[in-house]
Motif scaffolding. Structure first.
Motif, mmCIF file in Angstrom:
data_model
loop_
_atom_site.group_PDB
_atom_site.id
_atom_site.type_symbol
_atom_site.label_atom_id
_atom_site.label_comp_id
_atom_site.label_asym_id
_atom_site.label_seq_id
_atom_site.Cartn_x
_atom_site.Cartn_y
_atom_site.Cartn_z
ATOM 1 N N LEU A 1 -11.213 11.344 -13.560
ATOM 2 C CA LEU A 1 -10.540 11.777 -14.683
ATOM 3 C C LEU A 1 -8.802 12.821 -13.938
ATOM 4 C CD1 LEU A 1 -11.778 11.926 -17.510
ATOM 5 C CD2 LEU A 1 -10.992 10.307 -17.041
ATOM 6 N N PHE A 2 -9.329 13.999 -12.876
ATOM 7 C CA PHE A 2 -8.958 15.089 -12.126
ATOM 8 C C PHE A 2 -7.231 14.327 -11.758
ATOM 9 C CE2 PHE A 2 -7.707 17.699 -9.365
ATOM 10 C CZ PHE A 2 -7.430 18.369 -8.804
ATOM 11 N N TRP A 3 -8.098 13.925 -10.157
ATOM 12 C CA TRP A 3 -6.630 12.756 -9.803
ATOM 13 C C TRP A 3 -6.249 11.708 -10.783
ATOM 14 C CZ3 TRP A 3 -6.028 15.051 -5.845
ATOM 15 C CH2 TRP A 3 -6.871 16.209 -5.392
ATOM 16 N N LEU A 4 -6.652 11.184 -11.384
ATOM 17 C CA LEU A 4 -6.082 10.382 -12.300
ATOM 18 C C LEU A 4 -4.210 11.355 -12.709
ATOM 19 C CD1 LEU A 4 -4.609 7.119 -13.807
ATOM 20 C CD2 LEU A 4 -6.504 8.350 -15.827
ATOM 21 N N SER A 5 -4.685 12.707 -12.326
ATOM 22 C CA SER A 5 -4.297 13.343 -14.185
ATOM 23 C C SER A 5 -3.211 14.232 -12.785
ATOM 24 C CB SER A 5 -4.748 14.499 -14.650
ATOM 25 O OG SER A 5 -5.179 15.649 -13.535
ATOM 26 N N VAL A 6 -3.560 14.139 -11.787
ATOM 27 C CA VAL A 6 -3.000 14.457 -10.027
ATOM 28 C C VAL A 6 -0.817 13.701 -10.445
ATOM 29 C CG1 VAL A 6 -2.949 14.456 -8.226
ATOM 30 C CG2 VAL A 6 -4.344 15.899 -9.683
ATOM 31 N N VAL A 7 -2.312 12.033 -10.601
ATOM 32 C CA VAL A 7 -1.218 10.286 -10.180
ATOM 33 C C VAL A 7 -0.461 11.101 -10.848
ATOM 34 C CG1 VAL A 7 -1.404 8.313 -9.828
ATOM 35 C CG2 VAL A 7 -3.394 9.726 -8.598
ATOM 36 N N ILE A 8 -0.501 11.306 -12.195
ATOM 37 C CA ILE A 8 0.393 11.101 -13.192
ATOM 38 C C ILE A 8 0.933 11.895 -13.081
ATOM 39 C CG2 ILE A 8 0.286 11.135 -15.830
ATOM 40 C CD1 ILE A 8 -2.079 9.499 -16.231
ATOM 41 N N GLN A 9 1.298 13.605 -13.302
ATOM 42 C CA GLN A 9 1.782 14.779 -12.588
ATOM 43 C C GLN A 9 3.113 14.543 -11.375
ATOM 44 O OE1 GLN A 9 0.095 18.004 -13.086
ATOM 45 N NE2 GLN A 9 -2.294 17.059 -14.162
ATOM 46 N N ARG A 10 2.546 13.627 -10.284
ATOM 47 C CA ARG A 10 3.463 13.304 -9.431
ATOM 48 C C ARG A 10 4.857 12.428 -9.993
ATOM 49 N NH1 ARG A 10 -0.508 12.517 -4.644
ATOM 50 N NH2 ARG A 10 0.791 10.650 -3.858
ATOM 51 N N LYS A 11 3.792 11.298 -10.090
ATOM 52 C CA LYS A 11 4.605 10.276 -10.419
ATOM 53 C C LYS A 11 6.035 11.052 -12.101
ATOM 54 C CE LYS A 11 5.094 6.466 -9.979
ATOM 55 N NZ LYS A 11 6.018 5.853 -8.641
ATOM 56 N N ARG B 1 8.535 3.575 -15.426
ATOM 57 C CA ARG B 1 7.829 3.914 -14.444
ATOM 58 C C ARG B 1 6.620 4.715 -14.637
ATOM 59 N NH1 ARG B 1 12.485 6.954 -11.270
ATOM 60 N NH2 ARG B 1 10.937 6.917 -10.184
ATOM 61 N N LEU B 2 6.049 5.345 -15.612
ATOM 62 C CA LEU B 2 4.945 5.890 -15.153
ATOM 63 C C LEU B 2 4.220 4.982 -15.497
ATOM 64 C CD1 LEU B 2 3.557 8.152 -15.326
ATOM 65 C CD2 LEU B 2 3.916 8.747 -17.271
ATOM 66 N N PRO B 3 3.956 2.755 -15.594
ATOM 67 C CA PRO B 3 2.689 2.503 -16.080
ATOM 68 C C PRO B 3 2.957 1.675 -14.371
ATOM 69 C CG PRO B 3 4.371 1.746 -17.835
ATOM 70 C CD PRO B 3 5.121 3.036 -16.737
ATOM 71 N N GLU B 4 3.140 2.585 -13.684
ATOM 72 C CA GLU B 4 3.438 2.028 -12.297
ATOM 73 C C GLU B 4 2.044 1.980 -11.611
ATOM 74 O OE1 GLU B 4 6.997 3.022 -9.828
ATOM 75 O OE2 GLU B 4 8.593 1.572 -10.784
ATOM 76 N N ILE B 5 1.246 3.716 -12.249
ATOM 77 C CA ILE B 5 0.747 3.751 -11.620
ATOM 78 C C ILE B 5 -1.008 2.986 -12.009
ATOM 79 C CG2 ILE B 5 1.033 6.082 -12.178
ATOM 80 C CD1 ILE B 5 -1.044 6.041 -14.700
ATOM 81 N N ALA B 6 -0.683 2.187 -12.635
ATOM 82 C CA ALA B 6 -1.637 0.904 -12.708
ATOM 83 C C ALA B 6 -1.052 -0.108 -12.174
ATOM 84 C CB ALA B 6 -1.484 1.127 -14.230
ATOM 85 N N ARG B 7 0.335 -0.592 -10.877
ATOM 86 C CA ARG B 7 0.182 -1.926 -10.279
ATOM 87 C C ARG B 7 -0.501 -2.541 -9.338
ATOM 88 N NH1 ARG B 7 2.814 2.528 -7.684
ATOM 89 N NH2 ARG B 7 2.503 2.569 -5.090
ATOM 90 N N ASN B 8 -1.283 -1.667 -8.668
ATOM 91 C CA ASN B 8 -2.295 -2.263 -8.125
ATOM 92 C C ASN B 8 -3.764 -2.985 -8.435
ATOM 93 O OD1 ASN B 8 -1.369 -1.606 -5.541
ATOM 94 N ND2 ASN B 8 -1.895 0.088 -5.744
ATOM 95 N N LEU B 9 -3.712 -2.474 -10.282
ATOM 96 C CA LEU B 9 -4.627 -3.712 -10.745
ATOM 97 C C LEU B 9 -4.459 -4.367 -10.868
ATOM 98 C CD1 LEU B 9 -5.143 -0.445 -13.707
ATOM 99 C CD2 LEU B 9 -6.676 -1.070 -11.924
ATOM 100 N N ASP B 10 -5.769 -5.300 -11.348
ATOM 101 C CA ASP B 10 -5.390 -6.745 -11.718
ATOM 102 C C ASP B 10 -4.741 -7.061 -14.004
ATOM 103 O OD1 ASP B 10 -6.800 -7.283 -14.035
ATOM 104 O OD2 ASP B 10 -8.768 -7.886 -11.757
ATOM 105 N N ALA B 11 -4.123 -7.825 -13.259
ATOM 106 C CA ALA B 11 -3.564 -7.492 -15.239
ATOM 107 C C ALA B 11 -4.238 -7.939 -15.866
ATOM 108 C CB ALA B 11 -3.247 -9.751 -15.400
ATOM 109 N N ASP B 12 -6.005 -8.197 -16.356
ATOM 110 C CA ASP B 12 -6.620 -8.242 -17.306
ATOM 111 C C ASP B 12 -6.996 -6.239 -16.656
ATOM 112 O OD1 ASP B 12 -7.275 -10.337 -18.136
ATOM 113 O OD2 ASP B 12 -8.851 -10.500 -16.598
ATOM 114 N N ASP B 13 -7.156 -5.850 -16.230
ATOM 115 C CA ASP B 13 -7.494 -3.995 -15.700
ATOM 116 C C ASP B 13 -6.000 -3.512 -16.162
ATOM 117 O OD1 ASP B 13 -10.127 -4.601 -14.899
ATOM 118 O OD2 ASP B 13 -9.469 -4.328 -12.997
#
Length: 146
Positions: free
Chosen positions: A7-17, A106-118
């Motif tokens: 969760l910490f690293w997810l927050s970093v990814v979101i803040q960077r984007k 653009r924020l949804p781009e953080i999930a771009r490497n997930l498959d459609a269901d994820d």
């Protein structure tokens, strides 16, 4: 890594984007957040500080810097002159709308490497977290004491 680390690293990814998008508009993340918060309607400074998790002093300094760019303005409330209202200037409103639209795109781009269901699961869980979080300001009809 445990769940808290993730969760910490997810927050970093979101803040960077988010910071990346803000920089493209020549705004700090704090300025962009402020503009997005007041883009649709004026807000009480005290409510804004609570909503954004800032002290009144820190918000006042942020508003000063943003006002120097003529993006926001302060005014006394018509109902209670002790209450300071913050609103976007016409330029600030246009910029706030543009930043908000770009972040939403653009924020949804953080999930771009997930498959459609994820990706759908991620959207569902993120929505549930936000919907069950208390992000609202204090009741604005509370009496302000001097």
């Amino acid at each position: 890594m445990d769940y808290g680390d993730k969760l910490f690293w997810l927050s970093v990814v979101i803040q960077r984007k988010y910071a990346e998008v803000c920089a493209e508009f020549d705004l700090t993340p704090a300025q962009a957040t402020l503009l997005c918060a007041v883009r649709n309607e004026p807000r009480r400074m005290a409510d804004l500080a609570a909503s954004l998790g800032m002290t009144k002093n820190a918000l006042s300094q942020l508003v000063d810097r943003t006002a120097r760019r003529e993006l926001v303005g302060r005014a006394s409330s018509a109902q209670d002159r002790r209450v300071v209202m913050l609103s976007a200037t016409p330029t600030g409103k246009v910029l706030g709308e543009a930043v908000y639209a770009e972040v939403a795109k653009r924020l949804p781009e953080i999930a771009r490497n997930l498959d459609a269901d994820d990706q759908r699961d991620f959207e569902r869980v993120a929505t549930a977290i936000v919907d069950t979080s208390d992000l609202s300001p204090p009741a604005s009809n509370q009496r302000v004491t001097p």
